[in-house]
Design an enzyme around this catalytic site. Structure first.
Site, short mmCIF file in Angstrom:
data_model
loop_
_atom_site.label_atom_id
_atom_site.label_comp_id
_atom_site.label_asym_id
_atom_site.label_seq_id
_atom_site.Cartn_x
_atom_site.Cartn_y
_atom_site.Cartn_z
N LYS A 22 0.83 -1.21 0.00
CA LYS A 22 0.00 0.00 0.00
C LYS A 22 0.87 1.26 0.00
O LYS A 22 0.64 2.19 -0.78
CB LYS A 22 -0.91 0.00 1.23
CG LYS A 22 -1.60 1.33 1.48
CD LYS A 22 -2.31 1.36 2.80
CE LYS A 22 -1.47 1.64 3.99
NZ LYS A 22 -1.26 3.05 4.35
N ASN A 23 1.85 1.31 0.87
CA ASN A 23 2.62 2.55 1.01
C ASN A 23 3.48 2.85 -0.22
O ASN A 23 3.71 4.01 -0.55
CB ASN A 23 3.47 2.52 2.28
CG ASN A 23 2.62 2.69 3.52
OD1 ASN A 23 1.45 3.05 3.42
ND2 ASN A 23 3.20 2.41 4.67
N CYS A 117 -2.94 17.66 10.56
CA CYS A 117 -1.66 16.97 10.65
C CYS A 117 -0.47 17.86 10.31
O CYS A 117 0.62 17.67 10.81
CB CYS A 117 -1.63 15.78 9.71
SG CYS A 117 -2.57 14.40 10.36
N ARG A 122 2.21 15.16 13.18
CA ARG A 122 2.95 14.60 12.04
C ARG A 122 3.24 15.73 11.05
O ARG A 122 2.54 15.92 10.06
CB ARG A 122 2.14 13.48 11.37
CG ARG A 122 2.09 12.23 12.24
CD ARG A 122 1.25 11.15 11.63
NE ARG A 122 1.91 10.42 10.56
CZ ARG A 122 1.39 9.36 9.96
NH1 ARG A 122 0.20 8.91 10.32
NH2 ARG A 122 2.05 8.75 9.00
N ILE A 124 5.00 18.30 8.20
CA ILE A 124 5.55 18.08 6.86
C ILE A 124 6.65 19.10 6.57
O ILE A 124 6.90 19.45 5.42
CB ILE A 124 4.44 18.11 5.76
CG1 ILE A 124 3.69 19.45 5.78
CG2 ILE A 124 3.49 16.95 5.90
CD1 ILE A 124 2.88 19.67 4.50
N ASP A 125 7.30 19.54 7.64
CA ASP A 125 8.34 20.56 7.45
C ASP A 125 9.47 20.08 6.54
O ASP A 125 10.03 20.87 5.77
CB ASP A 125 8.91 20.99 8.81
CG ASP A 125 9.43 19.81 9.61
OD1 ASP A 125 8.65 18.87 9.85
OD2 ASP A 125 10.62 19.81 9.98
N ASP A 306 5.19 0.35 11.88
CA ASP A 306 3.91 -0.22 11.42
C ASP A 306 3.73 -1.68 11.83
O ASP A 306 2.66 -2.25 11.59
CB ASP A 306 3.80 -0.10 9.89
CG ASP A 306 3.51 1.32 9.45
OD1 ASP A 306 3.35 2.21 10.31
OD2 ASP A 306 3.46 1.56 8.22
N ARG A 400 -8.27 0.19 5.30
CA ARG A 400 -7.38 1.11 4.57
C ARG A 400 -6.14 0.40 4.06
O ARG A 400 -5.53 0.83 3.08
CB ARG A 400 -6.92 2.24 5.49
CG ARG A 400 -8.02 3.17 5.91
CD ARG A 400 -7.52 4.20 6.88
NE ARG A 400 -6.56 5.06 6.20
CZ ARG A 400 -6.16 6.23 6.66
NH1 ARG A 400 -6.64 6.69 7.79
NH2 ARG A 400 -5.29 6.95 6.00
C1 UD1 Z 1 5.19 6.54 6.26
C2 UD1 Z 1 4.18 5.43 6.14
C3 UD1 Z 1 3.69 5.02 7.51
C4 UD1 Z 1 4.86 4.65 8.39
C5 UD1 Z 1 5.91 5.74 8.39
C6 UD1 Z 1 7.19 5.34 9.12
C7 UD1 Z 1 3.20 5.90 4.01
C8 UD1 Z 1 2.02 6.36 3.27
N1 UD1 Z 1 3.08 5.91 5.34
O1 UD1 Z 1 4.51 7.63 6.88
O2 UD1 Z 1 2.81 3.91 7.36
O3 UD1 Z 1 4.40 4.45 9.71
O4 UD1 Z 1 6.28 6.09 7.05
O5 UD1 Z 1 7.74 4.21 8.54
O6 UD1 Z 1 4.18 5.48 3.44
N2 UD1 Z 1 8.55 13.95 10.30
C9 UD1 Z 1 8.91 15.26 10.54
N3 UD1 Z 1 8.81 16.15 9.51
C10 UD1 Z 1 8.40 15.79 8.27
C11 UD1 Z 1 8.06 14.46 8.03
C12 UD1 Z 1 8.14 13.56 9.06
O7 UD1 Z 1 9.28 15.63 11.64
O8 UD1 Z 1 8.35 16.65 7.40
C13 UD1 Z 1 8.66 12.96 11.37
C14 UD1 Z 1 7.33 12.30 11.73
O9 UD1 Z 1 6.61 13.06 12.66
C15 UD1 Z 1 7.80 10.98 12.30
C16 UD1 Z 1 9.05 10.68 11.47
O10 UD1 Z 1 9.44 11.89 10.89
O11 UD1 Z 1 8.19 11.13 13.63
C17 UD1 Z 1 8.85 9.66 10.38
O12 UD1 Z 1 7.73 10.03 9.58
P1 UD1 Z 1 7.62 9.68 8.04
O13 UD1 Z 1 8.69 8.68 7.69
O14 UD1 Z 1 7.56 10.94 7.27
O15 UD1 Z 1 6.23 8.97 7.98
P2 UD1 Z 1 5.17 9.07 6.83
O16 UD1 Z 1 5.85 9.25 5.52
O17 UD1 Z 1 4.10 10.04 7.23
#
Ligand code: UD1
Length: 465
Positions: A22-23, A117, A122, A124-125, A306, A400
């Site tokens: 899925k991811n 978010c 979570r 997205i910075d 996960d 999902r």
């Molecule tokens: C993806 C997966 C999710 C999985 C996660 C970690 C998808 C669709 N989802 O989520 O199932 O649990 O990877 O393997 O693929 N962070 C920041 N800033 C950012 C982005 C992330 O601080 O801009 C932090 C997050 O809060 C978290 C960590 O980085 O603590 C890892 O998050 P990230 O790898 O980005 O997870 P997702 O891509 O959202």
């Protein structure tokens, strides 16, 4: 009220085939709209997150043809807008991949963000940092969408401050058509990052190093169509591995990449289970005398966050005291209260990132609620081990990410169904009740009608007490 209803206690036995990841598929669907030529995607999982993403792509004008349940052809030459402002895209976090893809191709994108978010837990910075480095300007609109725009995108050296799967894929998407060379340092190494890069390379991109922490991307002028099979789902496979272990079963899990499962296999071996690896399958045999182990989640190749809830369900039945440390997300232990209601003995530290699990001899079936996708899978695993009946509600989360979860479990001998009303729940209970319970049920039925709002547990209690 869709629920999973199960009667626990049967070891899982047999073979199960794992679907596409899925991811990976979420990033790949976004990548597929970066060319005007047809892209055929095979092994696409039929789960709700993917179907939401397909709808979004279709609703901005791309042609989406389902060639069969797991194959789609996407032709994005007909895209009419770069505004993806449908409320339903807020339901999936990965809709943010449409920003990278549209910005990369059209140099402009506006996508509704997942509710709360973006600046919350979570963030997205790191995605934004990457877009800015490439030359894009971004702003949050009054309607809570992210608008990104650039005159031109130019390759840069980008150091990620956090290892992020989403940011790595998003910056990769935005940079494949940029001018010059982009280097992403501290990139995520997860199998789905590699799979998105492999598809983009098949479409004509020049990406090197995906799967290491330095990814180098030479911008190209345009991408072309291709046919691509999506990688098997590491987490679906891991979930069935844990289910086999928890139920003391013997399951051959087909269509996997054993390399992606090594850390999960390692933990099962530490617990005393048996894991055999084949070219594209793993066989897991449980052990009734499983022992404790410790787990700490970390980015790939570390233990996947996960897989943490499903592993907790197994460790709750292992002898001794196990510790699980969650180091990726703050809110990953929402299942603890529910597992404890089934008889587990799990306590969380004050900060909430470490769970101490004292093994118990068994679970007792009851009505529980899935707080999120992987937690829901953990509750199903517990239900399959539990004495009596367990219902798991709010399974929209589980749907999902797991295709035909109950069908696949039944294929392994589980007594598990999806029910949508009390009548179906009653039928399942009647069909699976032991002879003496059946007699009691007949008696109860002959003398009383169950009330409409009874829970599955209450219906069962009525039958047997
Ligand atoms: C993806 C997966 C999710 C999985 C996660 C970690 C998808 C669709 N989802 O989520 O199932 O649990 O990877 O393997 O693929 N962070 C920041 N800033 C950012 C982005 C992330 O601080 O801009 C932090 C997050 O809060 C978290 C960590 O980085 O603590 C890892 O998050 P990230 O790898 O980005 O997870 P997702 O891509 O959202």
């Amino acid at each position: 009220m869709l629920q999973f209803l199960m009667k626990g206690g049967k070891p899982l036995k047999g073979e199960v085939t794992i679907g596409g990841a899925k991811n990976a598929a979420l990033g790949i669907l976004a990548a597929a709209i970066m060319t005007d030529e047809p892209v055929v995607l095979e092994n696409l999982p039929d789960v709700s997150d993917i179907n939401v993403m397909l709808k979004a792509i279709q609703d901005i004008g791309a042609l989406v043809d389902r060639l069969d349940r797991h194959t789609v052809r996407i032709t994005a030459g007909t895209i009419q807008t770069q505004n993806v402002l449908f409320d339903y895209v807020r339901k999936i976090r990965a809709s943010y991949y449409l920003i990278g893809a549209l910005l990369g191709k059209y140099k402009v994108a506006e996508v509704a963000l997942p509710g709360g978010c973006a600046i919350g837990a979570r963030p997205i910075d790191q995605h934004l940092k990457g877009f800015h480095a490439l030359g894009a300007k971004t702003r949050i609109t009054d309607d809570g969408a992210l608008h990104a725009e650039a005159q031109a995108l130019t390759g840069r050296h980008i150091f990620m401050d956090v290892v992020s799967v989403g940011a790595t894929i998003n910056v990769m998407l935005a940079s494949v058509l940029a001018e010059g060379r982009t280097v992403i340092e501290s990139a995520a190494k997860e199998p789905h990052v590699v799979d998105v890069a492999n598809l983009l390379n098949r479409m004509g991109a020049r990406i090197k190093g995906a799967g290491t922490d330095v990814i180098r991307i030479h911008g190209v002028e345009k991408l072309h169509g291709t046919t691509y099979p999506i990688v098997p789902d590491q987490i679906e496979a891991g979930t069935f591995m844990m289910a086999a272990a928890a139920t003391n079963g013997d399951v051959l899990i087909r269509n996997v990449i054993p390399k992606h499962l090594e850390v999960i296999s390692a933990k099962l071996l530490e617990m005393g289970c048996t894991v055999q690896e084949y070219d594209d399958a793993v066989r897991v045999c449980g052990n009734p005398d499983k022992t404790y182990t410790n787990v700490k989640t970390s980015p790939y190749p570390g233990f996947p966050t996960d897989m943490q809830p499903q592993t907790a369900a197994v460790l709750a039945l292992a002898k001794g005291t196990s510790m699980i440390t969650e180091s990726i997300f703050e809110n990953r232990f929402a299942y603890v209260a529910e597992l404890n209601r089934m008889g587990a003995d799990i306590t969380l530290c004050e900060k909430g990132d470490v769970a101490t699990i004292n093994g118990v001899s068994g679970f007792k079936g009851t009505d529980v609620t899935a707080p999120d996708l992987r937690a829901g899978a953990a509750l199903v695993i517990a239900g399959l081990c539990a004495e009596g009946y367990t219902s798991v509600s709010d399974i929209k989360y589980v749907l999902r990410g797991y295709e035909d979860f109950d069908v696949k479990m039944r294929g392994l001998g589980a007594q598990m169904v999806t029910v949508s009303n009390e009548k179906e729940a009653e039928e399942f209970i009647r069909a699976t009740a032991e002879p003496e319970e059946k007699q009691a049920a007949e008696f109860i039925r002959a003398t009383a009608e169950p009330a409409e709002d009874q829970s599955a547990e209450e219906v069962y209690e009525n039958f047997v007490n």
